[in-house]
Enzyme design. Structure first.
Site, PDB file in Angstrom:
ATOM      1  N   GLY A  64      -9.211  14.844   2.398  1.00 46.95           N
ATOM      2  CA  GLY A  64      -8.669  13.502   2.530  1.00 46.95           C
ATOM      3  C   GLY A  64      -9.258  12.804   3.748  1.00 46.95           C
ATOM      4  N   GLY A 120      -8.190  17.970  -0.073  1.00 46.59           N
ATOM      5  CA  GLY A 120      -7.936  17.132  -1.235  1.00 46.59           C
ATOM      6  C   GLY A 120      -8.915  17.339  -2.367  1.00 46.59           C
ATOM      7  N   GLU A 143      -6.454  24.187   6.654  1.00 47.25           N
ATOM      8  CA  GLU A 143      -5.484  23.264   7.273  1.00 47.25           C
ATOM      9  C   GLU A 143      -4.799  23.831   8.506  1.00 47.25           C
ATOM     10  OE1 GLU A 143      -6.367  21.550   3.392  1.00 47.25           O
ATOM     11  OE2 GLU A 143      -5.970  23.580   4.083  1.00 47.25           O
ATOM     12  N   ASP A 151      -1.950  22.054   1.200  1.00 42.83           N
ATOM     13  CA  ASP A 151      -1.099  21.235   0.344  1.00 42.83           C
ATOM     14  C   ASP A 151      -1.822  20.966  -0.977  1.00 42.83           C
ATOM     15  OD1 ASP A 151      -2.992  19.573   1.596  1.00 42.83           O
ATOM     16  OD2 ASP A 151      -1.695  17.825   1.543  1.00 42.83           O
TER      17      ASP A 151
END
Length: 364
Positions: A64, A120, A143, A151
């Protein structure tokens, strides 16, 4: 410059993430546009299948584009540190809606997961029905190094990996190649990158008939069978990963990891990520994967939205982004700084619900 490019050939809808300079990282506007395209093509008679790719040869999608998110949070903290900025809710909720849409899409979606696939980008890859990796795929969910956690459905797909691989990959951010992705169930096909043009030619000539998914599978199967699948480092380390199956706490995981004396380069890279990462992230990753085992896909994304927004309210996410992407000094000042300073109450705060069930912003 258009950040999302589309084209339709022989009922194949091509979508290209067109931000080569940022390694095709997903901005909020790109996420929103992708969602609109998928929605429009969902019932279109002009679309039999979708081919999703990244511009250039370096990356499918490196995650992202969180620089703007970082700026919004920093601005909000100057006003009120306890208040969640709307940008956080919008970015994560719309990203997870997009991922869920891919997981449940009624038409075949091919993802060309070539080059760097992170964060992402992994969410887009794993949500597709036909997931391709190549000899140049480099996939990771690191992350822990930015004070976040895996996520974009990581709670779902990491828990579906064999043995304790999901826990290990989630906590160490270990980089996986194409063979690893195939072994761990993150990809359906390992195909050499120079076969791409031939695949596109076959799609351009396909007779879609009544079962487009089978047509796509038949095309990709032949290319996958033609490629020699190299040895997977993840698979070669099965006996090492098996040791983590009985790690029922993060402390037990850490003890097994750090007490292993016969370390090779693959293990050492994971240990380095784990030890330099956010102590808070390590705790929330372990807990999220544990509590997420029995959740449905919808419940996974709702729980992740809450946790991601809580990360925006806690200090390590912003500090991790600053150190890695903004100032690039790679010297994050984690709070708490050490494992011993992390309290149960502190970690509980990450999991505190931000919304009631009927007011949850994620509508899937």
């Amino acid at each position: 410059m258009k950040l999302i490019c589309t084209e339709i050939k022989n009922k194949v809808g091509f979508i290209t993430l067109n931000s080569e300079k940022s390694l095709n990282a997903l901005s909020l506007s790109m996420i929103e546009e992708l969602s609109v395209i998928l929605q429009d093509w969902k019932k279109s008679d002009q679309i039999a299948c979708i081919f999703l790719q990244g511009a250039g040869e370096k990356a499918f999608c490196a995650g992202g584009d969180i620089r703007k998110l970082y700026e919004a949070i920093v601005a909000q903290q100057k006003i009120d540190k306890k208040k969640l900025t709307q940008e956080c809710i919008d970015f994560f909720s719309k990203e997870y809606e997009l991922d869920y849409k891919l997981h449940t899409y009624p038409k075949p979606v091919i993802v060309w997961g070539h080059g760097i696939v992170m964060g992402g980008g992994v969410g887009l890859l794993v949500g597709a029905s036909h997931r391709i990796v190549t000899e140049k795929t480099k996939l990771a969910m690191p992350e822990i190094n930015i004070g976040l956690y895996p996520d974009v459905g990581g709670t779902w797909f990491l828990n579906k990996m064999p043995s304790a691989y999901g826990l290990y990959v989630g906590l160490t951010g270990t980089r996986l190649d194409g063979a690893d992705c195939k072994f761990l169930g993150l990809a359906d096909y390992y195909i050499l990158s120079d076969s791409k043009d031939k695949i596109l030619q076959e799609l351009a000539q396909a007779n879609w008939g009544s079962d487009p998914s089978q047509v796509v599978s038949d095309i990709l199967k032949s290319f996958g069978e033609a490629a020699d699948l190299p040895a997977s480092q993840a698979e070669l380390h099965q006996s090492f990963i098996k040791k983590f199956e009985n790690a029922h706490s993060l402390e037990q995981f850490r003890e097994v990891l750090l007490s292993h004396s016969d370390r090779d380069e693959w293990m050492q890279a994971g240990i380095k990520n784990f030890e330099s990462g956010s102590p808070s992230s390590a705790y929330i990753i372990f807990r999220q994967l544990h509590i997420g085992r029995g959740l449905s896909l919808e419940e996974v994304f709702r729980s992740e939205l809450n946790l991601s927004c809580q990360c925006c309210l806690h200090p390590d996410f912003i500090e991790g982004v600053r150190a890695l992407l903004v100032d690039k000094d790679k010297q994050p000042n984690w709070q708490p700084a050490t494992w011993g300073e992390v309290s149960l109450e502190w970690i509980d705060g990450y999991f505190k619900p931000l919304w009631e069930k009927d007011t949850h912003p994620l509508k899937i």
